[in-house]
Scaffold this active site. Structure first.
Site, mmCIF file in Angstrom:
data_model
loop_
_atom_site.group_PDB
_atom_site.id
_atom_site.type_symbol
_atom_site.label_atom_id
_atom_site.label_comp_id
_atom_site.label_asym_id
_atom_site.label_seq_id
_atom_site.Cartn_x
_atom_site.Cartn_y
_atom_site.Cartn_z
ATOM 1 N N ASP A 158 23.741 42.928 -14.974
ATOM 2 C CA ASP A 158 23.702 43.779 -13.887
ATOM 3 C C ASP A 158 24.410 45.148 -14.242
ATOM 4 O OD1 ASP A 158 24.009 45.039 -11.351
ATOM 5 O OD2 ASP A 158 25.855 43.939 -10.748
ATOM 6 N N ARG B 75 29.694 52.682 -1.285
ATOM 7 C CA ARG B 75 30.380 51.990 -1.948
ATOM 8 C C ARG B 75 31.159 52.712 -2.845
ATOM 9 N NH1 ARG B 75 28.691 47.035 -6.252
ATOM 10 N NH2 ARG B 75 30.045 47.787 -7.838
ATOM 11 N N TYR C 4 22.909 38.889 2.962
ATOM 12 C CA TYR C 4 23.354 40.064 1.912
ATOM 13 C C TYR C 4 22.222 39.829 0.673
ATOM 14 C CZ TYR C 4 25.634 42.982 -1.506
ATOM 15 O OH TYR C 4 25.774 44.140 -2.430
ATOM 16 N N ASN D 77 34.223 42.162 -0.316
ATOM 17 C CA ASN D 77 33.284 41.484 -1.231
ATOM 18 C C ASN D 77 34.255 40.200 -1.827
ATOM 19 O OD1 ASN D 77 31.722 40.501 -3.156
ATOM 20 N ND2 ASN D 77 31.996 42.572 -4.559
ATOM 21 N N GLU E 14 26.629 53.326 -4.393
ATOM 22 C CA GLU E 14 27.683 53.357 -5.119
ATOM 23 C C GLU E 14 27.877 54.646 -5.755
ATOM 24 O OE1 GLU E 14 27.244 50.619 -8.780
ATOM 25 O OE2 GLU E 14 26.736 49.865 -6.909
ATOM 26 N N GLU F 219 35.096 48.572 -3.169
ATOM 27 C CA GLU F 219 34.907 47.660 -4.294
ATOM 28 C C GLU F 219 36.432 47.170 -4.934
ATOM 29 O OE1 GLU F 219 33.802 44.988 -4.979
ATOM 30 O OE2 GLU F 219 31.944 45.322 -6.264
ATOM 31 N N CYS G 74 28.746 46.005 -13.400
ATOM 32 C CA CYS G 74 29.195 45.251 -12.123
ATOM 33 C C CYS G 74 30.698 45.331 -11.539
ATOM 34 C CB CYS G 74 29.299 43.586 -12.799
ATOM 35 S SG CYS G 74 30.138 42.437 -11.435
ATOM 36 N N ASP H 157 22.521 49.942 -5.662
ATOM 37 C CA ASP H 157 23.005 50.432 -6.667
ATOM 38 C C ASP H 157 23.364 51.874 -6.498
ATOM 39 O OD1 ASP H 157 22.998 47.932 -8.209
ATOM 40 O OD2 ASP H 157 21.283 48.374 -9.261
ATOM 41 N N ASP I 278 21.835 45.866 -1.917
ATOM 42 C CA ASP I 278 22.693 46.429 -2.880
ATOM 43 C C ASP I 278 21.423 47.569 -3.425
ATOM 44 O OD1 ASP I 278 23.786 47.692 -5.136
ATOM 45 O OD2 ASP I 278 24.483 45.623 -5.878
ATOM 46 N N HIS J 93 23.676 49.866 0.669
ATOM 47 C CA HIS J 93 25.063 50.561 0.104
ATOM 48 C C HIS J 93 24.745 51.142 -1.133
ATOM 49 C CE1 HIS J 93 26.099 47.451 -2.883
ATOM 50 N NE2 HIS J 93 25.973 46.502 -1.769
#
Length: 299
Positions: free
Chosen positions: A62, A161, A48, A213, A118, A191, A126, A91, A89, A116
């Site tokens: 982040d 996500r 990952y 996660n 989101e 999440e 985060c 975002d 990721d 993914h």
């Protein structure tokens, strides 16, 4: 030697095949290419690549400050160093739906097996911090439709996500997850689930793979692989764990230099030179070209 011998398209095909088997796949987070090789050597099923880690690697929080170029470049460096599939990721997709489409094709070109996207508002936060905001359902669905329509390799995994659990509750998260699947998501990353019962509720509601996660110091308890398997989870990630452990060790080592003036007491905690050389395959380079390698490895 050099990089992975398995073409990216084949990694994706094998990953999809294994994901369809229903087994739980373990994807520790790699914080650099060498750690990805170690993850493979230890027998895990995938790697990952965390957006939080990529940001931290640049000394940034982040909150959506990294660019597609930075993420894709580092993702390529990590993915090409291992035979394992890598999920990254992405975002919020780095912009509007057209930007999301470009993101997916860029990550395909980088050799990534899946990504993914989101449903947070930019600038994102985060996933385990308070104060998150999510976009309306229409915007979230447009991102996933753009991602699904843009991919050229049908085996590239489009994962959606959703962060809505922390904002509107579990029922809203389930409803949004269902809509994201209808929009083209191959898998769901719910999440900040609070407990195993919430993962089980997601499993009951969805016909696609779900990801858990297991990040430390967050909203979710740290469940074991066996617990998550029993709850019907298909992929589990430990996104920042190796970075946290490595930085913790580095912090303690620097304190030891300050306190003791040397690192003799820390030698037992270090990766030995011979183990490092084995991991980077010095011998393979030696066989390829004797001029590249002209010394012996000693312990």
């Amino acid at each position: 030697m050099l990089y992975s011998q398995t073409p990216a398209a084949e990694k994706r095909r094998l990953f999809r095949e294994r994901l369809a088997s229903g087994e739980l796949l373990r994807f520790p987070g790699a914080f650099n290419p060498l750690s990805a090789r170690l993850i493979e050597r230890k027998g895990f099923e995938g790697v990952y690549i965390s957006g939080a880690v990529l940001a931290a690697d640049l000394g940034l929080p982040d909150i959506g400050l990294t660019t597609l170029t930075e993420v894709a470049g580092r993702g390529q460096q990590i993915a090409r160093m291992t035979e394992l599939p890598a999920i990254i990721d992405a975002d919020t997709g780095f912009g509007e739906p057209m930007n999301v489409a470009r993101t997916i094709q860029t990550l395909e070109d980088a050799g990534i097996a899946g990504a993914h996207i989101e449903d947070q508002v930019n600038p994102k936060r985060c996933g385990h911090l308070d104060g998150k905001q999510v976009v309306d359902e229409g915007t979230a669905l447009k991102r996933i439709r753009a991602a699904a329509d843009a991919r050229r390799d049908p085996n590239f995994l489009i994962m959606a996500r959703t962060d809505i659990r922390a904002v509107e509750g579990l029922d809203a998260a389930i409803d949004r997850a269902k809509a994201l699947v209808d929009a083209g998501a191959d898998a769901i990353f719910p999440e900040a689930m609070r407990d195993l019962a919430e993962f089980e509720a997601m499993r009951t509601a969805l016909d696609v793979p779900i990801l858990a996660n297991m990040t430390e110091f967050g909203k979710s308890d740290l469940f074991s692989v066996d617990q998550l398997r029993d709850a019907g989870v298909n992929i589990v990630i430990w996104p920042v764990s190796l970075l946290r452990i490595a930085m913790g060790a580095a912090d303690r080592a620097l304190d030891t230099i300050i306190d003791e003036g040397h690192l003799t007491s820390k030698l037992g905690e270090m990766q030995h030179r011979a183990d490092l050389y084995d991991l980077v395959d010095y011998e393979g380079y030696n066989h390829f070209d004797q001029d590249v390698f002209n010394f012996e490895i000693t312990r």
